[in-house]
Design an enzyme around this catalytic site. Structure first.
Site, mmCIF file in Angstrom:
data_model
loop_
_atom_site.group_PDB
_atom_site.id
_atom_site.type_symbol
_atom_site.label_atom_id
_atom_site.label_comp_id
_atom_site.label_asym_id
_atom_site.label_seq_id
_atom_site.Cartn_x
_atom_site.Cartn_y
_atom_site.Cartn_z
ATOM 1 N N LYS A 1 39.510 20.369 10.636
ATOM 2 C CA LYS A 1 39.998 20.716 11.963
ATOM 3 C C LYS A 1 41.221 21.604 11.796
ATOM 4 O O LYS A 1 42.194 21.207 11.157
ATOM 5 C CB LYS A 1 40.347 19.466 12.759
ATOM 6 C CG LYS A 1 40.913 19.753 14.146
ATOM 7 C CD LYS A 1 41.038 18.469 14.931
ATOM 8 C CE LYS A 1 41.695 18.683 16.264
ATOM 9 N NZ LYS A 1 41.675 17.476 17.101
ATOM 10 N N LYS B 1 44.335 23.707 13.301
ATOM 11 C CA LYS B 1 45.247 23.870 14.428
ATOM 12 C C LYS B 1 45.609 25.347 14.579
ATOM 13 O O LYS B 1 46.124 25.969 13.651
ATOM 14 C CB LYS B 1 46.514 23.043 14.219
ATOM 15 C CG LYS B 1 46.298 21.539 14.298
ATOM 16 C CD LYS B 1 45.983 21.082 15.709
ATOM 17 C CE LYS B 1 45.929 19.563 15.818
ATOM 18 N NZ LYS B 1 45.677 19.117 17.204
ATOM 19 N N ASP C 1 41.389 23.626 17.056
ATOM 20 C CA ASP C 1 42.112 23.051 18.188
ATOM 21 C C ASP C 1 43.291 23.957 18.523
ATOM 22 O O ASP C 1 44.234 24.073 17.738
ATOM 23 C CB ASP C 1 42.598 21.642 17.850
ATOM 24 C CG ASP C 1 43.183 20.928 19.065
ATOM 25 O OD1 ASP C 1 43.223 21.533 20.158
ATOM 26 O OD2 ASP C 1 43.600 19.762 18.925
ATOM 27 N N GLU D 1 38.545 23.451 20.577
ATOM 28 C CA GLU D 1 39.126 22.527 21.548
ATOM 29 C C GLU D 1 40.195 23.210 22.383
ATOM 30 O O GLU D 1 41.053 23.920 21.860
ATOM 31 C CB GLU D 1 39.785 21.344 20.837
ATOM 32 C CG GLU D 1 38.863 20.311 20.249
ATOM 33 C CD GLU D 1 39.685 19.185 19.654
ATOM 34 O OE1 GLU D 1 40.319 18.434 20.431
ATOM 35 O OE2 GLU D 1 39.727 19.071 18.418
ATOM 36 N N ASP E 1 39.974 18.868 25.906
ATOM 37 C CA ASP E 1 40.831 17.812 25.372
ATOM 38 C C ASP E 1 41.878 17.459 26.416
ATOM 39 O O ASP E 1 41.720 16.505 27.175
ATOM 40 C CB ASP E 1 41.472 18.241 24.055
ATOM 41 C CG ASP E 1 42.280 17.118 23.396
ATOM 42 O OD1 ASP E 1 42.436 16.047 24.019
ATOM 43 O OD2 ASP E 1 42.769 17.301 22.285
ATOM 44 N N LYS F 1 39.666 10.449 23.823
ATOM 45 C CA LYS F 1 40.728 9.763 23.085
ATOM 46 C C LYS F 1 41.154 8.538 23.889
ATOM 47 O O LYS F 1 41.385 8.631 25.102
ATOM 48 C CB LYS F 1 41.924 10.680 22.866
ATOM 49 C CG LYS F 1 41.642 11.894 22.000
ATOM 50 C CD LYS F 1 42.873 12.784 21.878
ATOM 51 C CE LYS F 1 42.605 13.998 21.004
ATOM 52 N NZ LYS F 1 43.778 14.916 20.966
ATOM 53 N N ASP G 1 36.925 12.783 14.823
ATOM 54 C CA ASP G 1 38.230 13.248 14.344
ATOM 55 C C ASP G 1 39.201 12.081 14.379
ATOM 56 O O ASP G 1 40.012 11.943 15.302
ATOM 57 C CB ASP G 1 38.721 14.412 15.218
ATOM 58 C CG ASP G 1 40.102 14.908 14.809
ATOM 59 O OD1 ASP G 1 40.465 14.744 13.629
ATOM 60 O OD2 ASP G 1 40.817 15.453 15.673
ATOM 61 N N ASP H 1 41.369 11.021 11.686
ATOM 62 C CA ASP H 1 42.067 11.113 10.397
ATOM 63 C C ASP H 1 43.543 10.752 10.483
ATOM 64 O O ASP H 1 44.284 10.981 9.536
ATOM 65 C CB ASP H 1 41.913 12.526 9.821
ATOM 66 C CG ASP H 1 42.600 13.589 10.676
ATOM 67 O OD1 ASP H 1 42.872 13.311 11.871
ATOM 68 O OD2 ASP H 1 42.858 14.694 10.173
#
Length: 329
Positions: A148, A150, A177, A203, A226, A248, A298, A300
């Site tokens: 993933k 950023k 993301d 995202e 998100d 989430k 996701d 982690d």
């Protein structure tokens, strides 16, 4: 038996630092709710998030305000209407699930009627940085199957960043993301750069309150909500703008609403991603149950901490083992 409540704030140092479009952090502050009937104990952890106007002290106070109601019989079902979707309700909701399972001498999966969870492949996150630094981080993580990335730097260098990551990890699946960090003017260019780098999904490219452009622009790859997606009440605005939804527990306010949201999102034709805020294994454990069957996982968070809690999740590279009852569930 009456149930008592304890709430505490915990501090978890990050291994190095963690950078997204909104800034860098070196420590994660979480809130843990603990319910006990004198014999059995249930726990839940949340990560208060400033983006949503939350603070650890405010969330702790919000949870503690329900202590007498919990002692008087407030249960998980009643909790859903007593607290709004967010971190405070998440910690309590997950603590109630854990306590229910311990009392019944079974698992949360069994209580819900789901198969026992299996190991999952989770994404591993690369912080936002200069293209060269991100390429180096990608090379170091290139053996992981799912990375993933950023982005959202706001300096026009995101196409260079994603190209550098792809060069560093030529065989990994990439998701991106942007954390609301792109503008409508840069959206097409950045999505094209991600498509050229064979990115699977992006995202939240635009701010949650300014994402209408996603309805009209051609999307060469899947776009995932998100910050625009919280609970079922937010779902109506996503259809037509997004292809997927990142669920989430800190946004939904716990596992109870997250399960309902996942079902509603699938009915609406949205792909399911299950993500997390940075936190310890206690916060990941309920999400690991939700993530069974998700297209992208996701979870982690503990891998990015300098240390994890006792009985934490076991990660074998990017393979995450299910939690044990000593942790949760």
């Amino acid at each position: 038996m009456p149930v008592s409540l304890a709430v505490r704030i915990e501090h978890w140092p990050i291994a190095g630092s963690f950078t997204i479009s909104r800034g860098s952090v070196t420590e994660v502050v979480t809130v843990v709710a603990e319910l006990t009937d004198g014999v059995h104990r249930g726990r839940g952890e949340c990560r208060p998030y400033a983006r949503y106007g939350e603070t650890p002290e405010g969330v702790q106070a919000e949870i503690e305000a329900l202590a007498s109601d919990i002692a008087g019989g407030l249960d998980r079902a009643a909790l859903q209407s007593r607290l709004h979707a967010g971190a405070a309700r998440n910690a309590l909701d997950c603590a109630f699930w854990d306590l229910e399972a311990k009392r019944a001498e079974t698992t949360v999966a069994a209580l819900i009627g789901l198969p026992e969870p299996a190991p999952l492949v989770t994404a591993y996150t690369l912080s936002l940085g200069a293209p060269d630094a991100m390429a180096e981080a990608a090379r170091a993580a290139s053996s992981r199957p799912l990375l993933k990335v950023k982005l959202g730097g706001g300096d026009g260098r995101d196409p260079a960043r994603i190209a550098a990551v792809r060069d560093g990890a030529p065989n990994a699946e990439l998701i991106v993301d942007a954390n609301e960090g792109w503008t409508g003017a840069a959206l097409g260019q950045n999505l094209a750069a991600c498509a050229a780098a064979r990115v699977t999904l992006v995202e939240q490219p635009l701010p949650a309150d300014d994402d209408a452009a996603l309805e009209t622009i051609e999307r060469p790859i899947a776009v995932c909500a998100d910050e625009s997606a919280h609970d079922r009440a937010s779902l109506r605005k996503l259809v037509g703008r997004y292809d997927a939804i990142n669920i989430k527990l800190d946004k939904t306010g716990g596992l109870t609403e997250a399960l309902a949201l996942a079902g509603a999102a699938r009915e609406a034709g949205l792909t399911i991603m299950v993500g997390c805020m940075l936190a310890s294994s206690l916060a990941m454990a309920p999400a690991a149950l939700l993530a069974q069957g998700a297209a992208i996982v996701d979870l982690d968070g503990p891998l990015l901490l300098a240390r994890d809690r006792e009985h934490g999740l076991v990660y074998e590279g990017s393979l995450m083992r299910p939690p044990t009852p000593d942790l949760w569930g």
